[in-house]
Design an enzyme around this catalytic site. Structure first.
Site, PDB file in Angstrom:
ATOM      1  N   CYS A   1     130.756 -52.473 -55.203  1.00 28.96           N
ATOM      2  CA  CYS A   1     131.239 -51.156 -55.615  1.00 28.96           C
ATOM      3  C   CYS A   1     131.644 -50.243 -54.449  1.00 28.96           C
ATOM      4  O   CYS A   1     132.701 -50.456 -53.871  1.00 28.96           O
ATOM      5  CB  CYS A   1     130.198 -50.497 -56.518  1.00 28.96           C
ATOM      6  SG  CYS A   1     130.931 -49.222 -57.561  1.00 28.96           S
TER       7      CYS A   1
ATOM      8  N   HIS B   1     127.357 -54.125 -60.309  1.00 25.69           N
ATOM      9  CA  HIS B   1     125.940 -53.926 -60.013  1.00 25.69           C
ATOM     10  C   HIS B   1     125.186 -54.778 -61.029  1.00 25.69           C
ATOM     11  O   HIS B   1     125.741 -55.614 -61.703  1.00 25.69           O
ATOM     12  CB  HIS B   1     125.552 -52.461 -60.238  1.00 25.69           C
ATOM     13  CG  HIS B   1     126.307 -51.485 -59.406  1.00 25.69           C
ATOM     14  ND1 HIS B   1     125.962 -51.193 -58.118  1.00 25.69           N
ATOM     15  CD2 HIS B   1     127.371 -50.687 -59.696  1.00 25.69           C
ATOM     16  CE1 HIS B   1     126.775 -50.255 -57.654  1.00 25.69           C
ATOM     17  NE2 HIS B   1     127.640 -49.926 -58.584  1.00 25.69           N
TER      18      HIS B   1
HETATM   19  N1  GLN Z   1     131.530 -43.414 -55.435  1.00 23.07           N
HETATM   20  C1  GLN Z   1     132.342 -44.533 -55.841  1.00 23.07           C
HETATM   21  C2  GLN Z   1     133.027 -44.286 -57.163  1.00 23.07           C
HETATM   22  O1  GLN Z   1     132.618 -43.421 -57.888  1.00 23.07           O
HETATM   23  C3  GLN Z   1     131.498 -45.796 -55.907  1.00 23.07           C
HETATM   24  C4  GLN Z   1     130.500 -45.779 -57.035  1.00 23.07           C
HETATM   25  C5  GLN Z   1     129.518 -46.899 -56.990  1.00 23.07           C
HETATM   26  O2  GLN Z   1     129.265 -47.487 -55.950  1.00 23.07           O
HETATM   27  N2  GLN Z   1     128.893 -47.199 -58.126  1.00 23.07           N
HETATM   28  O3  GLN Z   1     133.963 -44.975 -57.482  1.00 23.07           O
END
Ligand code: GLN
Length: 250
Positions: free
Chosen positions: A105, A202
């Site tokens: 992510c 995740h």
């Molecule tokens: N901050 C990033 C987004 O909102 C990554 C989010 C995350 O790692 N879950 O896309």
């Protein structure tokens, strides 16, 4: 930097150095489970795992066989930006040399060219993957299933504002069958390059998808120790855990 050695094996056990990138700022929705899974599966195979937790400003260890890094809020991505950029050359060289890396992510986004946040700020990435990410109007959230030609069915959970687009030469990790994936539009999820797996999933990803761990581990072991005994591990509960996870509604 914290370094912990597992004492489960004798002093002669072969060592694997596993580095978790930015656990302080980039480690959400269970991403730490990826580290636990890699460590456990390596230990079950008789390796001693030295775990290095690398945060901004830490000394970079001389030996790293395997990298893992997780997701984070935009603010966490901002905090690691300049440190990550300072590692760009080294990470690209190691990836080119076949070192396995798992980037989830927020770190996936910063393994790409940039992430433009919802407030219009541009967080620069290292360009290891030719992907661009721009925040969309709504977050893409929920349980996710993808089909990967290399790894079969992969199960996870996504929660991101960023919409990632694969640019020239970038290959997806898989195609979504449930969920939104890279951008909610083109059906792709994640990106693959050499032994690098980058994904929005995740979940944690590796406990739900041990085949992914068993892709990353042989690359690390072979590079460090010359060969790998690929006798499958028998972990009795993992098949049922996968079925349960895949059956979750979005
Ligand atoms: N901050 C990033 C987004 O909102 C990554 C989010 C995350 O790692 N879950 O896309």
């Amino acid at each position: 930097m914290e370094t912990t050695g597992a004492a489960a094996h004798g002093p002669d056990a072969p060592v694997i150095d596993l580095l978790q990138l930015y656990p302080r700022d980039m480690n959400i929705y269970g991403d730490w489970g990826n580290v636990l899974t890699l460590r456990k599966r390596l230990q079950l195979r008789g390796y001693e795992v030295r775990l290095h937790e690398y945060n901004p400003g830490d000394a970079f260890p001389a030996q790293v066989d395997l990298f893992v890094g997780g997701g984070g809020q935009d603010s966490g991505q901002n905090r690691i930006q300049s440190d990550l950029l300072s590692l760009a050359g080294r990470l690209k060289e190691l990836a080119e040399d076949g070192v396995p890396m798992l980037a989830i992510c927020g770190l996936y986004q910063l393994f790409g060219n940039f992430f433009k946040t919802g407030t219009g700020e541009v967080i620069k990435g290292i360009g290891l993957l030719n992907v661009d990410t721009v925040a969309g109007p709504t977050r893409l959230i929920g349980n996710t299933v993808i089909e990967s030609s290399e790894f079969g069915t992969v199960i996870g959970y996504e929660n991101h504002s960023g919409q990632t687009f694969l640019k020239e030469g970038a290959q997806p990790f898989g195609m979504v069958t449930k969920g939104e994936g890279n951008n909610g539009q083109d059906g792709t999820e994640g990106a693959r390059y050499r032994n690098v797996v980058a994904s929005y999933l995740h979940g944690s990803l590796l406990p739900k998808n041990p085949a992914m761990a068993d892709f990353l581990i042989p690359g690390a072991v072979t590079r460090r120790h010359g060969s790998f005994d690929d006798t499958p591990l028998h972990v009795p509960y993992e098949a049922q855990a996968r079925l349960d996870a895949a059956a979750r509604p979005r």
